[in-house]
Design an enzyme around this catalytic site. Structure first.
Site, PDB file in Angstrom:
ATOM      1  N   ARG A   1       4.494  13.888  13.746  1.00 52.95           N
ATOM      2  CA  ARG A   1       4.718  13.593  12.319  1.00 52.95           C
ATOM      3  C   ARG A   1       4.639  14.845  11.428  1.00 52.95           C
ATOM      4  O   ARG A   1       3.700  15.021  10.655  1.00 52.95           O
ATOM      5  CB  ARG A   1       3.737  12.512  11.833  1.00 52.95           C
ATOM      6  CG  ARG A   1       3.932  11.193  12.539  1.00 52.95           C
ATOM      7  CD  ARG A   1       3.076  10.103  11.958  1.00 52.95           C
ATOM      8  NE  ARG A   1       3.559   9.620  10.688  1.00 52.95           N
ATOM      9  CZ  ARG A   1       2.853   8.835   9.884  1.00 52.95           C
ATOM     10  NH1 ARG A   1       1.638   8.463  10.228  1.00 52.95           N
ATOM     11  NH2 ARG A   1       3.352   8.418   8.747  1.00 52.95           N
TER      12      ARG A   1
ATOM     13  N   LYS B   1       0.839  -1.215   0.000  1.00 52.49           N
ATOM     14  CA  LYS B   1       0.000   0.000   0.000  1.00 52.49           C
ATOM     15  C   LYS B   1       0.867   1.256   0.000  1.00 52.49           C
ATOM     16  O   LYS B   1       0.523   2.234  -0.648  1.00 52.49           O
ATOM     17  CB  LYS B   1      -0.987   0.015   1.168  1.00 52.49           C
ATOM     18  CG  LYS B   1      -0.359   0.242   2.519  1.00 52.49           C
ATOM     19  CD  LYS B   1      -1.136   1.211   3.392  1.00 52.49           C
ATOM     20  CE  LYS B   1      -0.440   1.357   4.717  1.00 52.49           C
ATOM     21  NZ  LYS B   1      -0.031   2.633   5.164  1.00 52.49           N
ATOM     22  N   ASN B   2       2.024   1.231   0.669  1.00 52.70           N
ATOM     23  CA  ASN B   2       2.834   2.450   0.729  1.00 52.70           C
ATOM     24  C   ASN B   2       3.501   2.773  -0.604  1.00 52.70           C
ATOM     25  O   ASN B   2       3.884   3.908  -0.849  1.00 52.70           O
ATOM     26  CB  ASN B   2       3.874   2.355   1.851  1.00 52.70           C
ATOM     27  CG  ASN B   2       3.223   2.521   3.220  1.00 52.70           C
ATOM     28  OD1 ASN B   2       2.054   2.896   3.310  1.00 52.70           O
ATOM     29  ND2 ASN B   2       3.964   2.226   4.278  1.00 52.70           N
TER      30      ASN B   2
ATOM     31  N   CYS C   1      -0.797  12.697  14.882  1.00 56.22           N
ATOM     32  CA  CYS C   1      -1.408  11.391  14.713  1.00 56.22           C
ATOM     33  C   CYS C   1      -1.287  10.630  16.018  1.00 56.22           C
ATOM     34  O   CYS C   1      -0.715  11.126  16.982  1.00 56.22           O
ATOM     35  CB  CYS C   1      -0.840  10.649  13.521  1.00 56.22           C
ATOM     36  SG  CYS C   1       0.656   9.785  13.846  1.00 56.22           S
TER      37      CYS C   1
ATOM     38  N   ASP D   1       7.758  -0.073  10.748  1.00 59.60           N
ATOM     39  CA  ASP D   1       6.440  -0.682  10.535  1.00 59.60           C
ATOM     40  C   ASP D   1       6.399  -2.154  10.958  1.00 59.60           C
ATOM     41  O   ASP D   1       5.341  -2.794  10.867  1.00 59.60           O
ATOM     42  CB  ASP D   1       6.030  -0.556   9.054  1.00 59.60           C
ATOM     43  CG  ASP D   1       5.761   0.886   8.668  1.00 59.60           C
ATOM     44  OD1 ASP D   1       5.584   1.723   9.571  1.00 59.60           O
ATOM     45  OD2 ASP D   1       5.744   1.184   7.461  1.00 59.60           O
TER      46      ASP D   1
ATOM     47  N   ARG E   1      -7.085  -0.522   6.965  1.00 60.86           N
ATOM     48  CA  ARG E   1      -6.408   0.529   6.197  1.00 60.86           C
ATOM     49  C   ARG E   1      -5.241  -0.039   5.401  1.00 60.86           C
ATOM     50  O   ARG E   1      -4.879   0.500   4.361  1.00 60.86           O
ATOM     51  CB  ARG E   1      -5.850   1.608   7.134  1.00 60.86           C
ATOM     52  CG  ARG E   1      -6.907   2.469   7.756  1.00 60.86           C
ATOM     53  CD  ARG E   1      -6.293   3.588   8.542  1.00 60.86           C
ATOM     54  NE  ARG E   1      -5.414   4.401   7.690  1.00 60.86           N
ATOM     55  CZ  ARG E   1      -4.795   5.493   8.092  1.00 60.86           C
ATOM     56  NH1 ARG E   1      -4.957   5.918   9.322  1.00 60.86           N
ATOM     57  NH2 ARG E   1      -4.012   6.163   7.272  1.00 60.86           N
TER      58      ARG E   1
HETATM   59  N1  EPU Z   1       9.947  13.821   9.391  1.00 62.14           N
HETATM   60  C1  EPU Z   1      10.180  15.130   9.696  1.00 62.14           C
HETATM   61  N2  EPU Z   1       9.703  16.097   8.851  1.00 62.14           N
HETATM   62  C2  EPU Z   1       9.029  15.779   7.720  1.00 62.14           C
HETATM   63  C3  EPU Z   1       8.794  14.416   7.408  1.00 62.14           C
HETATM   64  C4  EPU Z   1       9.269  13.458   8.274  1.00 62.14           C
HETATM   65  O1  EPU Z   1      10.786  15.449  10.716  1.00 62.14           O
HETATM   66  O2  EPU Z   1       8.641  16.699   6.982  1.00 62.14           O
HETATM   67  C5  EPU Z   1      10.455  12.746  10.287  1.00 62.14           C
HETATM   68  C6  EPU Z   1       9.339  11.955  10.932  1.00 62.14           C
HETATM   69  O3  EPU Z   1       8.833  12.573  12.081  1.00 62.14           O
HETATM   70  C7  EPU Z   1      10.023  10.636  11.210  1.00 62.14           C
HETATM   71  C8  EPU Z   1      11.004  10.506  10.050  1.00 62.14           C
HETATM   72  O4  EPU Z   1      11.138  11.804   9.498  1.00 62.14           O
HETATM   73  O5  EPU Z   1      10.732  10.693  12.401  1.00 62.14           O
HETATM   74  C9  EPU Z   1      10.590   9.541   8.967  1.00 62.14           C
HETATM   75  O6  EPU Z   1       9.264   9.789   8.561  1.00 62.14           O
HETATM   76  P1  EPU Z   1       8.826   9.600   7.039  1.00 62.14           P
HETATM   77  O7  EPU Z   1       8.600  10.948   6.444  1.00 62.14           O
HETATM   78  O8  EPU Z   1       9.809   8.709   6.375  1.00 62.14           O
HETATM   79  O9  EPU Z   1       7.430   8.861   7.164  1.00 62.14           O
HETATM   80  P2  EPU Z   1       6.198   8.980   6.190  1.00 62.14           P
HETATM   81  O10 EPU Z   1       6.651   9.217   4.809  1.00 62.14           O
HETATM   82  O11 EPU Z   1       5.189   9.912   6.771  1.00 62.14           O
HETATM   83  C10 EPU Z   1       6.150   6.456   5.538  1.00 62.14           C
HETATM   84  C11 EPU Z   1       5.149   5.334   5.619  1.00 62.14           C
HETATM   85  C12 EPU Z   1       4.959   4.931   7.072  1.00 62.14           C
HETATM   86  C13 EPU Z   1       6.315   4.505   7.642  1.00 62.14           C
HETATM   87  C14 EPU Z   1       7.339   5.622   7.467  1.00 62.14           C
HETATM   88  C15 EPU Z   1       8.743   5.229   7.896  1.00 62.14           C
HETATM   89  C16 EPU Z   1       3.724   5.798   3.737  1.00 62.14           C
HETATM   90  C17 EPU Z   1       2.394   6.202   3.230  1.00 62.14           C
HETATM   91  N3  EPU Z   1       3.892   5.798   5.058  1.00 62.14           N
HETATM   92  O12 EPU Z   1       5.594   7.523   6.301  1.00 62.14           O
HETATM   93  O13 EPU Z   1       4.079   3.815   7.053  1.00 62.14           O
HETATM   94  O14 EPU Z   1       6.182   4.207   9.002  1.00 62.14           O
HETATM   95  O15 EPU Z   1       7.405   6.018   6.077  1.00 62.14           O
HETATM   96  O16 EPU Z   1       9.191   4.142   7.169  1.00 62.14           O
HETATM   97  O17 EPU Z   1       4.594   5.436   2.962  1.00 62.14           O
HETATM   98  C18 EPU Z   1       2.492   2.330   7.952  1.00 62.14           C
HETATM   99  O18 EPU Z   1       2.445   1.776   6.844  1.00 62.14           O
HETATM  100  O19 EPU Z   1       1.977   1.831   8.988  1.00 62.14           O
HETATM  101  C19 EPU Z   1       3.179   3.617   8.064  1.00 62.14           C
HETATM  102  C20 EPU Z   1       2.964   4.454   9.063  1.00 62.14           C
END
Ligand code: EPU
Length: 421
Positions: free
Chosen positions: A121, A22-23, A116, A305, A397
């Site tokens: 986040r 899904k991601n 969240c 995850d 989800r």
């Molecule tokens: N972060 C920042 N600023 C930003 C973005 C991220 O500080 O603007 C920090 C976050 O707080 C975190 C780290 O960077 O500490 C990594 O977060 P990331 O941005 O990589 O997460 P995401 O893109 O929001 C995706 C997956 C998540 C998964 C994370 C980490 C999707 C849709 N979601 O989230 O998946 O946990 O990467 O691998 O791709 C799940 O599937 O259950 C899920 C939450």
């Protein structure tokens, strides 16, 4: 609202096929906003986050047809560049429309995702990258409004490796004028899947799969077809289901290299792993799992995850394991619920100290997020007696028909409608 009723303590056996990630799908679907035409995807999982993304894309004017894991997106007539709160609050990945809409239409308005269940986040890295590419960003009434006549290439060095910010920035930079360099880019397989899809559209991207991505912006991109990679988290979750219930099961999974770290930790715990083409067998028949520490990290490290599921596994291990989450330091809502099943877990900041116990016992549990729910289902499969997992809309989800897959493996799990919250 549905719950799962699980009669635990049964061995599992047999083989199941892993669904699409899904991601990955959540990144590739908005990427189609960069072209005007018909894009077709295979291996899209039927999970609620995908339906939420389809609703958002339809709201923007995209025509969507979804049948048998195949999704057709026609982006010929995008009429709207506004992702409202009703969509974004349901799913943070809605922010993925920001980069492509801005790059293609010079404007996008996306509601700010709030906090969240497990922490703030933020999306600061997404916004800073868009500004470097030449966008003007204002925050207005809870919305991010991003504008630019045409984005230009830029050097972007992320202070934190972020999957979402990397994906959004790549999608913006492929249509920017000139060259961009993204450093400390996320190397997750879902980002590689996205880059390959964009290259098929006509994007010029180098360094795919590394932490430095070079992009030479083009004027136009054409529609194309994409295939979603297998879901490494679903694969890992089901392998743990086999190991935790001391069973022998097989999963059919195309992208075995994406879960090397999980396989290696399973082996360290005593599980026997064998791989034959696209089939992974985990054999833990009558094997007491050993306690194995994990610390989550960006890819190819142990995925955040999979953290909750590993804690459920370690709950029945021989010895004490520490499970540390360095990505999401507050993602532990499963801990008190696993304790309700009889686990012995102490949380110290971003670390769970899991002291293995001899048995878990069924109870009513509930959770507040997707992977936490998965860990409770795992706990329920291993616990003696009946476990009820409430609020499984979180599971819906991101896991396609998990109860059908577990039933196919011989688990006693039933979905029941309930008024309980
Ligand atoms: N972060 C920042 N600023 C930003 C973005 C991220 O500080 O603007 C920090 C976050 O707080 C975190 C780290 O960077 O500490 C990594 O977060 P990331 O941005 O990589 O997460 P995401 O893109 O929001 C995706 C997956 C998540 C998964 C994370 C980490 C999707 C849709 N979601 O989230 O998946 O946990 O990467 O691998 O791709 C799940 O599937 O259950 C899920 C939450």
């Amino acid at each position: 609202m549905d719950k799962f009723v699980i009669e635990g303590g049964h061995k599992l056996s047999g083989r199941v096929k892993i669904s699409g990630a899904k991601n990955s799908a959540l990144a590739l679907m908005p990427a189609t906003l960069l072209n005007n035409g018909i894009n077709e995807f295979s291996n899209i999982p039927k999970v609620n986050d995908i339906y939420t993304m389809i609703k958002l894309l339809k709201h923007l004017g995209v025509e969507a047809t979804f049948q048998n894991n195949r999704l057709k997106l026609d982006t010929s007539n995008v009429t709207n560049q506004d992702a409202p709160y009703e969509h974004v609050k349901k799913m943070r990945a809605s922010v993925y429309v920001l980069g492509p809409l801005l790059a293609k239409y010079g404007y996008s308005k996306v509601s700010m995702p709030g906090g969240c269940a497990w922490g703030p986040r933020p999306i600061n890295l997404h916004l800073e990258a868009m500004e470097k590419l030449g966008a003007t960003i204002i925050l207005d009434g809870g919305n991010i409004i991003a504008k630019a006549k045409r984005l230009h290439g830029a050097n972007i060095n992320f202070e934190v490796s972020s999957v979402g910010a990397t994906g959004n920035t790549i999608m913006a930079a492929v249509l920017a004028k000139g060259e961009s360099k993204i450093q400390n880019a996320a190397m997750e397989p879902e980002i590689t899947n996205l880059c390959e899809f964009l290259i098929d559209m006509g994007a010029r991207i180098d360094g795919v799969g590394t932490s430095t991505i070079l992009i030479d912006g083009v004027d136009d991109l054409s529609s194309t077809n994409g295939e979603i990679i297998g879901d490494r988290i679903e694969a890992g979750t089901l392998l743990i289901a086999g190991a935790l219930t001391k069973s022998k099961i097989e999963i059919e999974y195309l992208n075995i290299e994406h879960i090397d770290i999980v396989l290696s930790k399973l082996k360290d715990s005593g599980a026997k792993i064998s791989i034959n083409n696209n089939v992974i067998e985990v054999d833990s028949s009558n094997i007491e799992p050993k306690a194995v520490d994990v610390t989550t990290a960006i890819y190819p490290g142990f995925p955040t995850d999979m953290q909750a599921q590993w804690i459920a596994y370690m709950a029945l291990a021989n010895g004490t394991a520490t499970v540390t989450d360095t990505i999401y330091t507050d993602r532990f809502s499963h801990v008190p619920e696993l304790i309700r099943l009889g686990a012995s877990i102490e949380r110290v900041n971003n670390m769970a100290i899991v002291r293995g116990v001899k048995r878990l016992e069924g109870a009513k549990v509930m959770s507040t997020d997707l992977r936490a729910s998965a860990s409770l289902v795992l706990g329920g499969l291993a616990a003696e007696g009946t476990t009820e997992v409430l609020r499984i809309y979180h599971l819906d989800r991101g896991y396609e028909k998990i109860e059908d897959k577990l039933t196919q493996l011989g688990a006693k799990i039933e979905r029941v409608s309930t008024n309980e919250f």
